[in-house]
Design a protein around this motif. Structure first.
Motif, short mmCIF file in Angstrom:
data_model
loop_
_atom_site.label_atom_id
_atom_site.label_comp_id
_atom_site.label_asym_id
_atom_site.label_seq_id
_atom_site.Cartn_x
_atom_site.Cartn_y
_atom_site.Cartn_z
N LEU A 99 0.88 -1.05 -0.08
CA LEU A 99 0.02 0.30 0.12
C LEU A 99 1.33 1.50 -0.36
O LEU A 99 0.26 2.37 0.05
N GLY A 100 2.25 0.96 0.07
CA GLY A 100 2.80 2.10 0.03
C GLY A 100 3.47 3.16 1.52
O GLY A 100 3.45 4.22 1.49
N LEU A 101 2.95 2.88 2.70
CA LEU A 101 2.75 2.45 3.30
C LEU A 101 4.19 2.79 4.44
O LEU A 101 4.70 3.86 5.06
N MET A 102 5.31 1.77 4.06
CA MET A 102 6.40 1.62 4.39
C MET A 102 7.48 0.94 3.48
O MET A 102 6.39 0.05 2.52
N GLY A 103 8.52 1.03 3.49
CA GLY A 103 9.46 0.55 2.72
C GLY A 103 9.09 0.47 1.24
O GLY A 103 8.68 1.72 0.42
N SER A 104 9.69 -0.08 0.12
CA SER A 104 9.80 0.17 -0.91
C SER A 104 9.07 -0.76 -1.49
O SER A 104 9.04 -2.15 -0.68
N THR A 105 8.28 -0.96 -2.50
CA THR A 105 7.76 -2.26 -3.35
C THR A 105 8.47 -3.31 -4.01
O THR A 105 8.43 -4.47 -4.15
N ASP A 106 9.88 -2.60 -3.69
CA ASP A 106 11.00 -3.82 -4.35
C ASP A 106 11.01 -4.39 -3.43
O ASP A 106 11.63 -5.87 -4.04
N GLN A 107 11.06 -4.45 -1.93
CA GLN A 107 10.84 -5.38 -1.01
C GLN A 107 10.09 -6.85 -1.07
O GLN A 107 10.57 -7.71 -0.95
#
Length: 175
Positions: A99-107
């Motif tokens: 949802l883009g609330l933490m970290g990067s979607t690359d994870q």
């Protein structure tokens, strides 16, 4: 069948920590100053995973002499709760990342998804073993409560107390 599979997964997962130690994975690089402390933690985790395999197998043994039914029930509930809590936390983290609330979607990689699925399968296996054992032994509800409450305490001890002791002993640098 379930007990053997759970024990095999625990044993296989313990091998990873043994390989880390045999190859000196953390002896160099950014974690080099933590190598001694990580080694202690790795061997502690190997022991816990071996205990997990033994608990799974004991849950289907005819008459396990090592533990009373109540103690084995507490260990089963604790293993199930610990893994379920870990999976739940991982899923909340993945949703937060998605949802883009933490970290990067690359994870969010195939490897990270497989990791969570592995733990979900292990938690499900312990869930089946735990409920089955509880029913077969006719254990009281307090056994489950003690295991479920004890699991976070064990996790906290592993993640907070043990590193603090290792730091105090000079095996890890201070924060």
């Amino acid at each position: 069948m379930t007990a053997a599979l759970v024990a095999l997964l625990c044993g296989g997962f313990a091998v990873i920590n043994v390989v880390f130690e045999m190859t000196d994975r953390f002896g160099g690089g950014p974690y080099a100053e933590y190598a001694s402390g990580i080694a202690v933690m790795n061997w502690l985790v190997v022991g816990l995973k071996a205990l997990g395999a033994a608990v799974a197998l004991l849950s289907v043994a005819k008459r396990p002499r090592l533990l009373s039914p109540e103690r084995l029930g507490v260990l089963l509930w604790g293993a199930f709760a610990l893994l379920a809590l870990y999976v739940l936390g991982s899923l909340v983290e993945a949703i937060g990342i998605g949802l883009g609330l933490m970290g990067s979607t690359d994870q969010l990689t195939l490897r990270s998804v497989a990791y969570v699925v592995f733990f979900l399968a292990l938690a499900a296996g312990y869930g089946v073993l735990t409920v089955s054992y509880q029913r077969r032994q006719g254990l009281r509800g307090g056994v489950g409560v003690l295991g479920v409450v004890g699991a976070p305490v064990l996790l906290g001890t592993i993640l907070v107390v043990v590193p603090a002791v290792l730091t105090a002993l000079g095996l890890m640098p201070g924060l």
